[in-house]
Write an enzyme that holds these catalytic residues in place. Structure first.
Site, PDB file in Angstrom:
ATOM      1  N   ILE A  38      41.075  27.458  50.322  1.00 64.18           N
ATOM      2  CA  ILE A  38      42.503  26.844  50.741  1.00 64.18           C
ATOM      3  C   ILE A  38      42.397  26.744  52.040  1.00 64.18           C
ATOM      4  CG2 ILE A  38      44.875  27.356  50.623  1.00 64.18           C
ATOM      5  CD1 ILE A  38      44.440  29.199  48.205  1.00 64.18           C
ATOM      6  N   ASP A  68      36.663  33.068  60.636  1.00 61.62           N
ATOM      7  CA  ASP A  68      36.310  33.367  58.988  1.00 61.62           C
ATOM      8  C   ASP A  68      35.026  34.410  59.158  1.00 61.62           C
ATOM      9  OD1 ASP A  68      36.818  31.758  56.073  1.00 61.62           O
ATOM     10  OD2 ASP A  68      35.099  33.256  56.410  1.00 61.62           O
ATOM     11  N   ASN A 108      40.570  45.211  53.793  1.00 66.28           N
ATOM     12  CA  ASN A 108      40.409  44.085  54.242  1.00 66.28           C
ATOM     13  C   ASN A 108      41.761  43.261  54.519  1.00 66.28           C
ATOM     14  OD1 ASN A 108      37.648  42.794  54.434  1.00 66.28           O
ATOM     15  ND2 ASN A 108      37.556  44.549  52.911  1.00 66.28           N
ATOM     16  N   THR A 143      51.219  36.407  47.079  1.00 64.98           N
ATOM     17  CA  THR A 143      50.628  36.100  45.880  1.00 64.98           C
ATOM     18  C   THR A 143      51.711  36.449  44.902  1.00 64.98           C
ATOM     19  OG1 THR A 143      49.241  36.919  43.965  1.00 64.98           O
ATOM     20  CG2 THR A 143      49.369  38.415  45.737  1.00 64.98           C
ATOM     21  N   TYR A 170      45.357  44.647  44.451  1.00 68.36           N
ATOM     22  CA  TYR A 170      45.226  43.607  45.159  1.00 68.36           C
ATOM     23  C   TYR A 170      46.596  43.177  45.250  1.00 68.36           C
ATOM     24  CZ  TYR A 170      45.495  38.416  45.483  1.00 68.36           C
ATOM     25  OH  TYR A 170      45.642  37.340  46.103  1.00 68.36           O
ATOM     26  N   ASP A 190      46.501  41.257  32.778  1.00 70.77           N
ATOM     27  CA  ASP A 190      46.873  39.810  32.782  1.00 70.77           C
ATOM     28  C   ASP A 190      48.279  39.760  32.241  1.00 70.77           C
ATOM     29  OD1 ASP A 190      45.014  38.489  33.764  1.00 70.77           O
ATOM     30  OD2 ASP A 190      43.808  38.113  32.029  1.00 70.77           O
TER      31      ASP A 190
HETATM   32  N1  UFG Z   1      41.020  33.421  31.616  1.00 70.55           N
HETATM   33  C1  UFG Z   1      40.240  33.293  30.623  1.00 70.55           C
HETATM   34  N2  UFG Z   1      39.054  33.211  30.820  1.00 70.55           N
HETATM   35  C2  UFG Z   1      38.274  33.339  31.832  1.00 70.55           C
HETATM   36  C3  UFG Z   1      39.075  33.358  33.023  1.00 70.55           C
HETATM   37  C4  UFG Z   1      40.422  33.426  32.906  1.00 70.55           C
HETATM   38  O1  UFG Z   1      40.834  33.276  29.307  1.00 70.55           O
HETATM   39  O2  UFG Z   1      37.077  33.309  31.897  1.00 70.55           O
HETATM   40  C5  UFG Z   1      42.570  33.370  31.729  1.00 70.55           C
HETATM   41  C6  UFG Z   1      43.125  34.489  32.189  1.00 70.55           C
HETATM   42  O3  UFG Z   1      43.265  35.561  31.194  1.00 70.55           O
HETATM   43  C7  UFG Z   1      44.736  34.177  32.564  1.00 70.55           C
HETATM   44  C8  UFG Z   1      44.306  32.458  32.908  1.00 70.55           C
HETATM   45  O4  UFG Z   1      43.109  32.124  32.314  1.00 70.55           O
HETATM   46  O5  UFG Z   1      45.319  34.042  31.561  1.00 70.55           O
HETATM   47  C9  UFG Z   1      44.094  32.337  34.569  1.00 70.55           C
HETATM   48  O6  UFG Z   1      43.185  33.210  34.942  1.00 70.55           O
HETATM   49  P1  UFG Z   1      42.655  33.047  36.476  1.00 70.55           P
HETATM   50  O7  UFG Z   1      41.655  34.353  36.635  1.00 70.55           O
HETATM   51  O8  UFG Z   1      42.295  31.654  36.825  1.00 70.55           O
HETATM   52  O9  UFG Z   1      43.762  33.267  37.444  1.00 70.55           O
HETATM   53  P2  UFG Z   1      45.010  34.629  37.317  1.00 70.55           P
HETATM   54  O10 UFG Z   1      46.196  34.235  36.598  1.00 70.55           O
HETATM   55  O11 UFG Z   1      44.578  35.939  36.788  1.00 70.55           O
HETATM   56  O12 UFG Z   1      44.897  35.205  38.771  1.00 70.55           O
HETATM   57  C10 UFG Z   1      45.529  34.011  39.817  1.00 70.55           C
HETATM   58  C11 UFG Z   1      44.969  34.540  40.988  1.00 70.55           C
HETATM   59  C12 UFG Z   1      45.138  36.030  41.493  1.00 70.55           C
HETATM   60  C13 UFG Z   1      46.510  36.135  41.430  1.00 70.55           C
HETATM   61  C14 UFG Z   1      47.093  36.163  40.293  1.00 70.55           C
HETATM   62  C15 UFG Z   1      48.609  36.250  40.066  1.00 70.55           C
HETATM   63  O13 UFG Z   1      43.583  34.023  40.894  1.00 70.55           O
HETATM   64  O14 UFG Z   1      44.642  36.039  43.070  1.00 70.55           O
HETATM   65  O15 UFG Z   1      47.002  34.587  39.779  1.00 70.55           O
HETATM   66  O16 UFG Z   1      49.360  35.762  41.351  1.00 70.55           O
HETATM   67  F1  UFG Z   1      46.488  37.655  41.588  1.00 70.55           F
END
Ligand code: UFG
Length: 330
Positions: A12, A31, A92, A117, A141, A285
């Site tokens: 980002i 960075d 961090n 977040t 986190y 999740d």
């Molecule tokens: N998912 C899958 N398979 C994968 C990866 C993800 O099914 O291999 C699903 C996850 O279970 C979730 C959705 O896809 O339901 C999105 O997952 P991401 O990992 O892409 O993103 P998240 O929603 O878990 O996380 C994001 C940010 C985090 C933050 C979170 C809540 O990456 O930093 O949103 O704000 F904490």
């Protein structure tokens, strides 16, 4: 404005640097390159490989470049890792931000934009999520970012000249229009890049984490916001920031897509089969996370341009196909 961009070599942050430049500002990048890529920062932008904990070095950079404002993107972002190594996240993300803020205090830099977040809401009590929805993060986190929000409230309470904007991100996706900046996390854990890697044959398949959620198709729903729309809000935020401001905004487009919808759209965009495995839930999740973003639209005049998920995925696809190894050899 002279703007210090921490994490400016990251996904980002690098998009922010480009857009700040285009808007007539002078970004300076800090960075530690633990996850960022030197190649994501243009050569004409001052770059410092410095860690957030190096308060004295940051102080020097702030003075040398007469920094007016700080955009703080640098952070660790993996929920699972934060559960296994909480201190790494507090050190961090929380202590790192405190060190940066201390350097700012020493120099008298009073403007701060912070990347928070949706994870600060935890398992939200309501959807869509409003800025006023109760924050109860469920992992280190989310808490590491939530603590920084509290630190900022405390600073503004004692220093009336300080002002900040906090943006609570939903799921950031997509890449630059030029196709030369994009997402390159090692390891990658996010849904859209992983789905596209499966389409490219870079991985064998994608596992859907859970099909028994209380959602229409049983998979989790998320709010995907294009990285350039996200960055545009930051520029509006910093340009309108005044003394004493303590502003909090959700950054999502206000519409959720399920994992299955992402898969279907990716198939359409790429024209490829996406081998899919239906697996069990991933711990931590929430079933649905999507924003109400009326506040940022009303107060900052923010209008997301990429509200069509097909366009967001196409933008990511352009980057990944042109840079199958990310910034390596590109
Ligand atoms: N998912 C899958 N398979 C994968 C990866 C993800 O099914 O291999 C699903 C996850 O279970 C979730 C959705 O896809 O339901 C999105 O997952 P991401 O990992 O892409 O993103 P998240 O929603 O878990 O996380 C994001 C940010 C985090 C933050 C979170 C809540 O990456 O930093 O949103 O704000 F904490």
């Amino acid at each position: 404005m002279n703007i210090l961009v921490t994490g400016g070599a990251g996904y980002i942050g690098s998009h922010a640097v480009r857009k700040l430049h285009a808007a007539g500002h002078s970004p300076v990048v800090l960075d530690n390159l633990s996850y960022g890529h030197r190649g994501a920062v243009p050569n004409n932008v001052p770059f410092y490989q410095v860690d957030l904990k190096e308060t004295d070095r940051i102080e020097k950079i702030l003075r040398e470049h007469r920094i007016d404002a700080v955009m703080h993107f640098a952070a660790l972002i993996s929920v699972g890792e934060s559960v296994r190594q909480p201190l790494l996240y507090y050190r961090n993300n929380t202590a790192g931000a405190a060190s940066l803020l201390e350097a700012m205090e020493r120099v008298g830099v009073k403007r701060f934009v912070f990347s928070s977040t949706a994870a600060t809401y935890g398992e939200p009590e309501e959807t869509p999520i409003f800025e006023t929805t109760k924050q109860q993060p469920i992992n280190p986190y989310g808490r590491s970012k939530w603590f920084v929000e509290q630190i900022l409230r405390d600073i503004v309470a004692t220093d009336s000249k300080f002002g900040f904007v906090v943006f609570r991100y939903f799921n950031v996706a997509g890449a630059s229009d030029e196709g030369d900046l994009g997402e390159d996390h090692q390891p990658e854990t996010h849904l859209i890049p992983l789905v596209l890697f499966a389409a490219m044959g870079k991985r064998n398949n994608i596992t859907v984490f859970g099909t028994d959620y209380p959602t229409p198709d049983g998979t989790c729903i998320r709010d995907y916001v294009h990285v350039n729309d996200l960055v545009a809000a930051h520029i509006l935020g910093i340009e309108t920031l005044s003394e004493g401001d303590a502003r909090f905004y959700n950054l999502g487009i206000g519409r959720g897509y399920s994992v299955r919808e992402i898969l279907d759209t990716a198939k359409k965009v790429t024209g490829k089969e996406i081998p899919t495995v239906f697996g069990s839930r991933r711990e931590g999740d929430p079933a649905r996370l999507f924003a109400n973003s009326d506040k940022v639209q009303k107060e900052l005049g923010w209008q997301p341009q990429h509200t069509d998920i097909e366009e967001v995925i196409a933008s990511a696809w352009q980057w990944h196909t042109a840079h199958p190894n990310g910034y390596k050899n590109s």
